[in-house]
Write a protein that holds these residues in place. Structure first.
Motif, short mmCIF file in Angstrom:
data_model
loop_
_atom_site.label_atom_id
_atom_site.label_comp_id
_atom_site.label_asym_id
_atom_site.label_seq_id
_atom_site.Cartn_x
_atom_site.Cartn_y
_atom_site.Cartn_z
N ALA A 370 -33.26 12.83 30.24
CA ALA A 370 -32.27 12.11 31.04
C ALA A 370 -30.85 12.51 30.68
O ALA A 370 -29.99 12.68 31.55
CB ALA A 370 -32.45 10.60 30.86
N ILE A 371 -30.57 12.69 29.39
CA ILE A 371 -29.22 13.08 28.97
C ILE A 371 -28.89 14.49 29.45
O ILE A 371 -27.77 14.75 29.91
CB ILE A 371 -29.10 12.96 27.44
CG1 ILE A 371 -29.11 11.49 27.02
CG2 ILE A 371 -27.82 13.63 26.94
CD1 ILE A 371 -29.26 11.27 25.52
N ALA A 372 -29.85 15.40 29.38
CA ALA A 372 -29.60 16.76 29.85
C ALA A 372 -29.29 16.76 31.35
O ALA A 372 -28.37 17.45 31.80
CB ALA A 372 -30.81 17.65 29.55
N ALA A 373 -30.05 16.00 32.12
CA ALA A 373 -29.79 15.92 33.56
C ALA A 373 -28.47 15.22 33.83
O ALA A 373 -27.70 15.61 34.73
CB ALA A 373 -30.93 15.19 34.26
N GLY A 374 -28.17 14.18 33.04
CA GLY A 374 -26.91 13.46 33.22
C GLY A 374 -25.70 14.32 32.92
O GLY A 374 -24.65 14.17 33.55
N ALA A 375 -25.84 15.22 31.97
CA ALA A 375 -24.74 16.12 31.64
C ALA A 375 -24.38 16.99 32.83
O ALA A 375 -23.19 17.21 33.13
CB ALA A 375 -25.11 16.98 30.43
N ALA A 376 -25.38 17.51 33.52
CA ALA A 376 -25.13 18.34 34.69
C ALA A 376 -24.52 17.51 35.82
O ALA A 376 -23.55 17.95 36.48
CB ALA A 376 -26.43 18.99 35.15
N ALA A 377 -25.04 16.31 36.02
CA ALA A 377 -24.54 15.47 37.11
C ALA A 377 -23.12 14.98 36.85
O ALA A 377 -22.36 14.74 37.79
CB ALA A 377 -25.47 14.28 37.32
N GLY A 378 -22.77 14.80 35.57
CA GLY A 378 -21.45 14.26 35.23
C GLY A 378 -20.45 15.31 34.80
O GLY A 378 -19.34 14.97 34.37
N PHE A 379 -20.82 16.60 34.91
CA PHE A 379 -19.92 17.70 34.51
C PHE A 379 -19.41 17.47 33.09
O PHE A 379 -18.23 17.54 32.80
CB PHE A 379 -18.75 17.82 35.51
CG PHE A 379 -19.18 17.76 36.94
CD1 PHE A 379 -19.82 18.85 37.53
CD2 PHE A 379 -19.02 16.61 37.69
CE1 PHE A 379 -20.27 18.78 38.83
CE2 PHE A 379 -19.46 16.53 39.01
CZ PHE A 379 -20.09 17.63 39.59
N ASP A 380 -20.37 17.18 32.21
CA ASP A 380 -20.07 16.73 30.85
C ASP A 380 -21.06 17.42 29.91
O ASP A 380 -22.05 16.83 29.50
CB ASP A 380 -20.23 15.20 30.80
CG ASP A 380 -19.76 14.59 29.50
OD1 ASP A 380 -19.10 15.28 28.71
OD2 ASP A 380 -20.06 13.39 29.28
#
Length: 467
Positions: A370-380
């Motif tokens: 989830a964190i890896a996917a969230g990083a891509a979605a949040g440009f973070d």
């Protein structure tokens, strides 16, 4: 008193007349220039416009300014540089603008978020400076403006807290900002302060902070009455001299940012509360100043933590993990909580991945994905490093249960994370070793304080917690 936080920019009202900011890629540039009614080919050829990422030209019209064009760059350039379109904020004249071009939803989201982040100015210590008028952007159709503004607001808070110098951001000042945040969103906040209370209940927080005349404390915020429990723990070392293992002067120059973990979890908390996410949120911040005095902890002191584990202090400059350990123990005493800690913890993390990436550690595969996917979605951007069990003996000194600064110099970020894991109990746990600082001006990321990992976690929460 809390610092005067930098106000957010507003979107241009939907009904206002606005100029077009044309977004064009190098591949699409020839067709765009040959489009009907376009008269700028000669001008753009003369100025050698090639639609490189962030390259911008104002477009003349019969009565003045007709708009502007900015390059979206090649796919490779976009992969190598986030928020390239945000360069427009510093270049465009004031006024209302709208994006024009075939942008995907993700590209439009990145452009708008970058615009908001690029509008940040830290002018608290230049009261005579008149703020420059900045261009305003209309929110493109289909984007969630509330989410974008919440992410920007959280980042602004984080930057303001880190950028504020330590003379105005001691443990008491951080507490004031913490309480102000809680009050704004109807959260309950408390502070545990005082030698007797801390020495008995949070002995390592007390040991690190007792040398400073600015008293150590543990800040605790709760928000939300239903849903899964998320507990954020942020390192709040408001200034780090290194203690008796004193840093050289060059090593202290950035140490006002050593409360960057606290600033980042507070920014993330703001995002969560502003968006009203259906969860129960707790934020714990051990706030201290690591100073030098007759009361300072000494090398080779052995401390007994809240969990009962003993820790040999082999470097007083490895203090962040000590205060986090007591706070993580406190967090883990609450059943069912998912715990995330954030800290400007090790130079080893910077050697490993540089200042732009935040390494994170977790044993939980759902959290990791989830964190890896969230990083891509949040440009973070973040990068997973392992809790490498084979290194566990490195943090055991023999004379005590744990060593706060293993010798040898190897795997410093991992051994620090392993140290923290000992105190998180049997909870779902992730740890971020952030830098909290942008060394040089970058698009949407001015030199100075920076949040890392917060947007990645925000976007990860639905999958991580089943929201």
């Amino acid at each position: 008193m809390p610092p005067p936080f930098t106000p957010l920019p507003a979107f241009a009202p939907a009904g206002n007349a606005s100029l077009a900011l044309h977004v064009v890629s190098p591949d699409d540039l020839p067709d765009w220039l040959s489009g009907p009614g376009l008269t700028w080919k000669g001008w753009l050829d003369a100025t050698q416009f090639r639609a490189a990422l962030g390259d911008l030209r104002l477009l003349p019209g019969a009565d003045g300014l007709a708009g502007a064009v900015i390059g979206s760059g090649t796919k490779t350039a976009r992969a190598q540089g986030r928020f390239g379109l945000a360069k427009a904020v510093a270049t465009l004249p004031p006024g209302d603008w709208h994006l024009s071009g075939s942008l995907t939803e993700a590209a439009a989201k990145e452009a708008v978020l970058g615009w908001l982040l690029a509008s940040y100015r830290f002018d608290r210590y230049r009261p005579g400076k008149t703020p420059a008028a900045l261009p305003r952007l209309k929110l493109p159709d289909g984007l969630d403006g509330d989410s974008l503004l919440a992410m920007a607001a959280g980042e602004y808070l984080t930057r303001d807290l880190i950028n504020t110098p330590a003379n105005d951001m001691g443990p008491d000042d951080l507490q004031a900002a913490f309480f102000a945040l809680a009050q704004e969103y109807g959260a309950a906040a408390t502070a545990i302060v005082g030698d007797d209370l801390l020495a008995q209940n949070f002995p390592m927080i007390h040991a690190v902070g007792r040398a400073s005349p600015r008293a150590p404390r543990l800040l605790d915020m709760r928000w939300g009455n239903a849903g899964p429990q998320l507990t954020l723990v942020g390192k709040g070392v408001c200034f780090d001299t290194g203690g008796l293992d004193l840093k050289p002067s060059a090593g202290m120059l950035l140490m006002k940012k050593d409360m960057g973990g606290a600033a980042t979890v507070m920014g993330l908390a703001l995002m969560i509360m502003r968006l009203g996410l259906p969860l129960r949120l707790r934020v714990l911040v051990p706030a201290v100043e690591n100073s030098v005095s007759g009361a300072a902890m000494r090398p080779r002191d052995i401390l007994t933590s809240r969990r009962g584990l003993t820790v040999e202090v082999n470097n007083t400059d490895a203090e962040g993990r000590l205060i986090l350990a007591d706070a993580l123990t406190f967090a883990s005493e609450e059943d069912g909580a998912t715990i995330i800690s954030m800290a400007t913890l090790t130079g080893a993390a910077r050697v490993a991945v540089g200042p732009d990436l935040a390494p994170y550690f977790t044993d939980d595969p759902v959290m990791a994905t989830a964190i890896a996917a969230g990083a891509a979605a949040g440009f973070d951007p973040v990068w997973r490093l392992p809790f490498w069990d084979a290194y566990e003996p490195m943090i055991e000194p023999g004379i005590a249960d744990l060593d706060n600064a293993p010798s040898g110099g190897f795997a410093g970020a991992i051994t620090a994370a392993l140290f923290l894991r000992r105190f998180a109990g049997n909870t779902r746990y992730a740890h971020f070793d952030i830098y909290g600082h942008t060394p040089a001006d970058l698009p949407a990321r001015p030199k100075g304080g920076a949040g890392q990992g917060a947007r990645a976690v925000l976007h990860a929460l639905p999958d991580m917690l089943g929201l």
